[in-house]
Design an enzyme around this catalytic site. Structure first.
Site, PDB file in Angstrom:
ATOM      1  N   GLY A  46      39.822  38.526  48.352  1.00 31.66           N
ATOM      2  CA  GLY A  46      40.052  37.314  46.869  1.00 31.66           C
ATOM      3  C   GLY A  46      39.015  38.010  46.314  1.00 31.66           C
ATOM      4  CD  GLN A  51      35.277  35.337  43.056  1.00 32.58           C
ATOM      5  OE1 GLN A  51      36.089  35.246  42.715  1.00 32.58           O
ATOM      6  NE2 GLN A  51      34.084  35.554  43.403  1.00 32.58           N
ATOM      7  CB  CYS A  88      32.496  32.834  47.616  1.00 30.70           C
ATOM      8  SG  CYS A  88      33.066  33.202  45.770  1.00 30.70           S
ATOM      9  CG  LEU A  89      33.449  38.596  46.891  1.00 34.16           C
ATOM     10  CD1 LEU A  89      34.291  39.933  46.086  1.00 34.16           C
ATOM     11  CD2 LEU A  89      32.890  39.281  48.204  1.00 34.16           C
ATOM     12  CG  HIS A 130      37.596  30.756  47.475  1.00 39.97           C
ATOM     13  ND1 HIS A 130      36.865  30.805  48.584  1.00 39.97           N
ATOM     14  CD2 HIS A 130      37.741  31.341  46.239  1.00 39.97           C
ATOM     15  CE1 HIS A 130      35.966  31.574  47.654  1.00 39.97           C
ATOM     16  NE2 HIS A 130      36.144  31.852  46.854  1.00 39.97           N
ATOM     17  CD  GLU A 131      39.336  34.665  45.090  1.00 42.36           C
ATOM     18  OE1 GLU A 131      38.752  34.729  44.109  1.00 42.36           O
ATOM     19  OE2 GLU A 131      38.991  35.074  46.398  1.00 42.36           O
ATOM     20  CG  HIS A 134      36.921  31.079  41.760  1.00 45.42           C
ATOM     21  ND1 HIS A 134      35.327  31.667  41.410  1.00 45.42           N
ATOM     22  CD2 HIS A 134      36.887  32.105  43.071  1.00 45.42           C
ATOM     23  CE1 HIS A 134      34.654  31.874  42.721  1.00 45.42           C
ATOM     24  NE2 HIS A 134      35.216  32.192  43.360  1.00 45.42           N
TER      25      HIS A 134
END
Length: 158
Positions: A46, A51, A88-89, A130-131, A134
């Site tokens: 994701g 991000q 997480c990225l 999660h996304e 963000h």
């Protein structure tokens, strides 16, 4: 399409609330395409617009079942609970234990401006939460019950 730079947790953009997308433009479509390519290149499941430094309510997800694009997503229902590892990225080389709903229903708009509702269970439900977090300036580390030690992370890789 282009691979975008993924910002890390030190960047204040990740702590800001994103604005709604009021009109889907060619730039919006390019962003969706670039975010998907960026997520794939980074081996993620994701990616949210903040991000990549863009404060818009846009998310792409692919848990291996095909691309899901969400514009202005909103969680409208949750069921159950799951606790598991999350990374997480934007928080590289870290893994935490996070409790999330096990089933999540999301209302969003697609790239054609059409509203839709989608339901996810397990990993997909976790990815939705999660996304979408963000988009509100929340990172999973804010919700983690604990972070894994380097030794625990090494065990997971074996």
């Amino acid at each position: 399409m282009a691979i975008l730079n993924i910002v890390t947790q030190e960047d204040e953009v990740l702590r800001k609330k994103c604005r709604l997308v009021d009109k889907i433009t060619p730039r919006t479509l390019t962003l969706l395409d670039d975010m998907y390519e960026t997520m794939q290149a980074a081996n993620g499941v994701g990616l949210a617009a903040p991000q990549v430094g863009i404060l818009r309510r846009i998310v792409v997800i692919d848990i291996g079942e095909g691309l899901i694009e969400l514009i202005n997503p909103e969680i409208v229902a949750t069921e159950g609970e799951q606790t598991g590892e999350e990374g997480c990225l934007s928080v590289p080389d870290e893994v935490g234990i996070v409790t999330r709903p096990n089933i999540v229903t999301v209302k969003a708009t697609d790239r054609n401006g059409e509203p839709f509702t989608i339901r996810g269970e397990g990993l997909l439900a976790r990815a939705f939460c999660h996304e979408i977090d963000h988009l509100d300036g929340v990172l999973y580390i804010d919700k983690a019950e604990r972070m894994l030690t380097p030794e625990e992370m090494e065990e997971d890789e074996e």
